[in-house]
Design a protein around this motif. Structure first.
Motif, PDB file in Angstrom:
ATOM      1  N   PHE A  96       0.839  -1.205   0.000  1.00 54.22           N
ATOM      2  CA  PHE A  96       0.000   0.000   0.000  1.00 54.22           C
ATOM      3  C   PHE A  96       0.875   1.256   0.000  1.00 54.22           C
ATOM      4  O   PHE A  96       0.658   2.192  -0.776  1.00 54.22           O
ATOM      5  N   GLY A  97       1.902   1.245   0.843  1.00 55.94           N
ATOM      6  CA  GLY A  97       2.804   2.400   0.948  1.00 55.94           C
ATOM      7  C   GLY A  97       3.562   2.645  -0.348  1.00 55.94           C
ATOM      8  O   GLY A  97       3.671   3.784  -0.814  1.00 55.94           O
ATOM      9  N   ILE A  98       4.047   1.550  -0.963  1.00 56.43           N
ATOM     10  CA  ILE A  98       4.827   1.703  -2.205  1.00 56.43           C
ATOM     11  C   ILE A  98       3.931   2.230  -3.339  1.00 56.43           C
ATOM     12  O   ILE A  98       4.307   3.155  -4.071  1.00 56.43           O
ATOM     13  N   VAL A  99       2.741   1.642  -3.459  1.00 59.06           N
ATOM     14  CA  VAL A  99       1.810   2.105  -4.509  1.00 59.06           C
ATOM     15  C   VAL A  99       1.483   3.590  -4.290  1.00 59.06           C
ATOM     16  O   VAL A  99       1.489   4.391  -5.235  1.00 59.06           O
ATOM     17  N   GLY A 100       1.250   3.952  -3.038  1.00 59.45           N
ATOM     18  CA  GLY A 100       0.951   5.352  -2.715  1.00 59.45           C
ATOM     19  C   GLY A 100       2.091   6.273  -3.110  1.00 59.45           C
ATOM     20  O   GLY A 100       1.894   7.314  -3.725  1.00 59.45           O
ATOM     21  N   LEU A 101       3.330   5.835  -2.807  1.00 55.30           N
ATOM     22  CA  LEU A 101       4.510   6.650  -3.154  1.00 55.30           C
ATOM     23  C   LEU A 101       4.626   6.815  -4.665  1.00 55.30           C
ATOM     24  O   LEU A 101       4.951   7.905  -5.157  1.00 55.30           O
ATOM     25  N   LEU A 102       4.334   5.724  -5.395  1.00 54.07           N
ATOM     26  CA  LEU A 102       4.409   5.814  -6.862  1.00 54.07           C
ATOM     27  C   LEU A 102       3.377   6.826  -7.391  1.00 54.07           C
ATOM     28  O   LEU A 102       3.675   7.582  -8.317  1.00 54.07           O
ATOM     29  N   ILE A 103       2.211   6.837  -6.781  1.00 47.98           N
ATOM     30  CA  ILE A 103       1.172   7.785  -7.235  1.00 47.98           C
ATOM     31  C   ILE A 103       1.619   9.226  -6.973  1.00 47.98           C
ATOM     32  O   ILE A 103       1.391  10.112  -7.798  1.00 47.98           O
ATOM     33  N   THR A 104       2.295   9.437  -5.844  1.00 50.31           N
ATOM     34  CA  THR A 104       2.702  10.813  -5.515  1.00 50.31           C
ATOM     35  C   THR A 104       3.744  11.371  -6.500  1.00 50.31           C
ATOM     36  O   THR A 104       3.940  12.577  -6.565  1.00 50.31           O
ATOM     37  N   LEU A 105       4.411  10.468  -7.261  1.00 56.60           N
ATOM     38  CA  LEU A 105       5.408  10.949  -8.233  1.00 56.60           C
ATOM     39  C   LEU A 105       4.759  11.847  -9.289  1.00 56.60           C
ATOM     40  O   LEU A 105       5.414  12.694  -9.879  1.00 56.60           O
ATOM     41  N   ASP A 106       3.446  11.654  -9.493  1.00 64.32           N
ATOM     42  CA  ASP A 106       2.718  12.455 -10.498  1.00 64.32           C
ATOM     43  C   ASP A 106       2.722  13.947 -10.176  1.00 64.32           C
ATOM     44  O   ASP A 106       2.626  14.767 -11.067  1.00 64.32           O
ATOM     45  N   TYR A 107       2.756  14.272  -8.919  1.00 65.16           N
ATOM     46  CA  TYR A 107       2.698  15.702  -8.573  1.00 65.16           C
ATOM     47  C   TYR A 107       3.865  16.109  -7.669  1.00 65.16           C
ATOM     48  O   TYR A 107       3.731  16.987  -6.827  1.00 65.16           O
ATOM     49  N   MET A 108       4.996  15.441  -7.880  1.00 61.22           N
ATOM     50  CA  MET A 108       6.184  15.823  -7.110  1.00 61.22           C
ATOM     51  C   MET A 108       6.767  17.123  -7.661  1.00 61.22           C
ATOM     52  O   MET A 108       6.547  17.468  -8.813  1.00 61.22           O
ATOM     53  N   GLY A 109       7.504  17.813  -6.845  1.00 58.28           N
ATOM     54  CA  GLY A 109       8.147  19.050  -7.307  1.00 58.28           C
ATOM     55  C   GLY A 109       7.591  20.254  -6.582  1.00 58.28           C
ATOM     56  O   GLY A 109       6.486  20.190  -6.019  1.00 58.28           O
ATOM     57  N   PRO A 110       8.381  21.338  -6.548  1.00 56.87           N
ATOM     58  CA  PRO A 110       7.959  22.512  -5.773  1.00 56.87           C
ATOM     59  C   PRO A 110       6.769  23.237  -6.399  1.00 56.87           C
ATOM     60  O   PRO A 110       6.557  23.184  -7.607  1.00 56.87           O
ATOM     61  N   LEU A 111       6.009  23.887  -5.526  1.00 60.73           N
ATOM     62  CA  LEU A 111       4.914  24.746  -5.977  1.00 60.73           C
ATOM     63  C   LEU A 111       5.419  26.190  -5.936  1.00 60.73           C
ATOM     64  O   LEU A 111       6.363  26.484  -5.195  1.00 60.73           O
ATOM     65  N   PRO A 112       4.792  27.098  -6.667  1.00 62.40           N
ATOM     66  CA  PRO A 112       5.269  28.491  -6.646  1.00 62.40           C
ATOM     67  C   PRO A 112       5.294  29.093  -5.239  1.00 62.40           C
ATOM     68  O   PRO A 112       6.168  29.899  -4.919  1.00 62.40           O
TER      69      PRO A 112
END
Lengths: 497, 183
Positions: free
Chosen positions: B17-33
């Motif tokens: 569950f944790g690994i799948v969740g981490l993979l999903i978070t890669l979609d919106y990784m990176g700094p925000l303005p």
């Protein structure tokens, strides 16, 4: 003191004033207790009518509703595991197990008395020093301090309602994860929404709480009925003895202080108060493992704190014009309807009115004690209704309570989903209180964490700048180390055997 | 051995569950303005926490020899609660038709409410669920259902105008007529 007498006289020398006071008291108790009929429903329904009342009666009505409604939600939390509102959820953690253990009367007795004590202490402090306290709280408690208080609170949650520390931690982390579903608090980036519009708004507290508590309870009892092992809760109206109350004195004082300070913080108020106070009760208890299984101190902590927050919430409202929650925001509307601008000048421009509000909160807190004692003796007998009859009624109340909030059928599906999940988590010894605390405190926590990190320019060291934040963060880390150490000792002892 | 496998299965699922969740978070990784750490930071901390705790749980299962005893006995529960807990565990997997009905009927109720509306489905669900739960007296079922339904209508519809699901298609207007009649 003269101001207090003036406020009291304005309240009780007029028959209409007395009628409004009693009506607000009973209305708050009923609407606070039934899911779907929250305090806000009553406040919103009465708003147009309050224009017809005098300013004193209108503002007094809202003060009384606020106090009695926060208490009302405890009754259904204790008797049926259905918290009337989010701030009553920690009351159910131990109140309902007490009912199952045949101690419903004691649980309600503690709730009534501690609600009254919490509310009264809060009202007295509110009357003593509104303006300086508001300035102190607003200048001392910023996002950094609120985040550190939440961190400190969350570190003890793992031990509540489960014998296994790792399962407690997993429950808490799962709750925190559920709280991240939806848009992030800074950039509104959708997270774990899978492209659905519903999830972009996040999962609502109310469907989750009603699902985890009420629906899961119906399923658990239903399974017992189906397997022939169901037994009804024993009906007991036995009140706690004076000695039992006396034994709770430290918990009451601690919870009143926590509740009062949390109540001062705009936007979090009674909910944060109840959860943090419950966590601290666990931390300071000699028997933390009893929590979640029917420990009276859990009821005492939650009910003292959420009622102590009611009077405190009036301080930023009156002194600074900052509402602590939705109900205090409606109160601004009541003031405006009667041509008064809330803010620092209100204490000078409408002094009598402010003291009417103070007096109404004080007397309503005391009235809860008497009304609550009478109510408790009668309402406990609801437990005599056989569970097979009660079960569909609980499900329908929970359904209405969930749907009424946002008129969303998906919320009802979420509630039943949470019910099924709660059923399996309880059966496998995971902690439902930890999940709920994770969801609620996690959402507040992430919001203030984002603000705090910007304030300290993303330097973790900056979080330790003030004495409040540094003591809470260090205390939290020490708690985690202590819990891990204790668990290691248990494991070593088991291996030795 | 079988007990160890059963105990390890849950933490392994948590790790997945944790690994799948981490993979999903890669979609919106990176700094925000306005936030350098970005939208993924907070959920990633939580998911890493889930994976870490699951590993600790797996380790402690192998480290401790008496996991099953730890799970089933709880000295904090009083006699009745303890016997109920034991009974619960005994019947946990003993699923019969009645148990299934207790679980499925509320889901059918919600689906029915979605399609046919609250006013039409609730009077059917109330007596049916009571029957499934074991109430066999027809008079009791009838009068309790009638009384509770009436109370709900009076309190939520007539008094405080609470919104209730009105169903879809033709049932939407039918429920609307019910609503205007009751109000």
């Amino acid at each position: 003191m003269n101001d207090f007498f003036t406020g009291t006289t304005l309240l009780f020398t007029d028959p209409i004033g007395i009628a409004v006071f009693i009506g607000g008291l009973v209305g708050g108790l009923v609407f606070g207790a039934i899911p779907g009929l929250s305090l806000l429903t009553l406040a919103a329904v009465l708003l147009p009518f309050s224009a017809w009342l005098s300013p004193e009666h209108a503002i007094m009505l809202y003060g009384v509703i606020y106090v009695s409604g926060v208490y009302g939600g405890a009754i259904t939390a204790i008797l049926f595991n259905i918290p009337g509102s989010v701030e009553n959820a920690p009351t159910a953690f131990d109140g309902y197990p007490m009912t199952r253990n045949g101690q419903a009367g004691k649980a309600i007795g503690f709730a009534v008395t501690c609600s009254a004590i919490g509310g009264t202490i809060s009202a007295i402090l509110m009357m003593m020093a509104t303006a300086p306290i508001a300035n102190f709280a607003i200048s001392t408690f910023g996002p950094i301090e609120v985040f550190s208080v939440i961190f400190f609170g969350l570190t003890v949650v793992a031990g509540v309602g489960t014998g296994s520390l790792s399962k407690g931690w997993l429950s808490l982390l799962f709750g925190l994860f559920l709280g991240t579903i939806g848009q992030d608090p800074v950039g509104a980036t959708p997270r774990f929404t899978f492209g659905t519009l519903y999830l972009s708004g996040g999962i609502g507290f109310v469907p989750l709480i009603l699902g985890f508590f009420a629906v899961a309870e119906v399923f658990i009892q239903g399974q017992r009925v189906a397997s022939g092992t169901h037994s009804s809760s024993k009906v007991s109206v036995a009140y706690p003895s004076f000695l039992e109350f006396w034994g709770m004195k430290l918990a009451v004082v601690r919870s009143a202080i926590i509740g009062w300070f949390c109540g001062l913080l705009p936007g979090v108020g009674a909910t944060l108060a109840a959860f943090i106070s419950y966590n601290e009760a666990v931390r300071w208890s000699k028997n933390p493992e009893r929590f979640g299984k029917g420990e009276p101190e859990g009821v005492v902590a939650a009910e003292t704190a959420n009622n102590a927050a009611t009077g405190a919430a009036m301080i930023p409202l009156l002194a600074l014009g900052l509402p602590g929650g939705a109900l205090t925001a409606i109160m601004i509307g009541v003031f405006n309807m009667h041509d008064m601008e809330i803010g620092p000048l209100i204490m000078i421009e409408a002094r009598d009115l402010v003291w009417v509000l103070f007096a109404s909160i004080f007397w309503a807190s005391l009235a809860i004690l008497f009304l609550g004692v009478i109510e408790a003796k009668g309402i406990v007998h609801l437990l005599r209704i056989p569970f097979p009859i009660l079960a569909p009624c609980i499900l329908i109340f929970a359904t209405i309570g969930t749907y009424a909030l946002r008129a969303s059928i998906v919320d009802i599906y979420v509630m039943f989903g949470a019910g099924v999940l709660g059923f399996f988590m309880r059966k496998t010894n995971y902690s439902i209180p930890a999940v709920v605390m994770g969801v609620i405190l996690g959402q507040i926590g992430e919001n203030v964490f984002s603000q705090a990190m910007v304030m300290v320019d993303y330097s973790v060291i900056g979080l330790f700048d003030t004495w409040v934040s540094s003591s809470c963060l260090v205390g939290g880390v020490l708690t985690i180390v202590y819990l891990l150490y204790r668990q290691a000792i248990i494991l070593v002892a088991q291996r030795g055997k | 051995m079988a007990n160890n496998f059963k105990a390890v299965l849950a933490p392994v699922l948590w790790v997945v569950f944790g690994i799948v969740g981490l993979l999903i978070t890669l979609d919106y990784m990176g700094p925000l303005p306005t936030f350098e750490l970005g939208a993924a930071f907070w959920p990633q901390v939580i998911l890493v926490g889930i994976i870490l705790v699951s590993f600790i749980q797996i380790l402690s299962i192998f480290f401790s020899r008496s996991t099953t005893n730890q799970i089933t006995s709880d000295p904090l529960l009083n006699g009745e609660a303890q016997s109920l807990k034991e009974a619960d565990e005994a019947v946990f997997l003993n699923v019969n038709v009645r148990t299934l009905a207790i679980f499925l009927l509320p889901l059918v109720y919600v689906y029915g409410m979605h399609q046919f509306g609250f006013f039409l489905v609730t009077p059917v669900f109330l007596p049916l669920y009571m029957y499934v739960m074991g109430v066999r007296e027809v008079k009791k079922i009838f009068f309790v259902s009638l009384g509770f339904y009436g109370m709900i209508i009076f309190l939520f519809v007539h008094l405080v105008f609470t919104p209730l699901p009105q169903g879809a298609g033709a049932f939407h207007s039918l429920n609307g007529q019910f609503l205007s009649f009751f109000q």
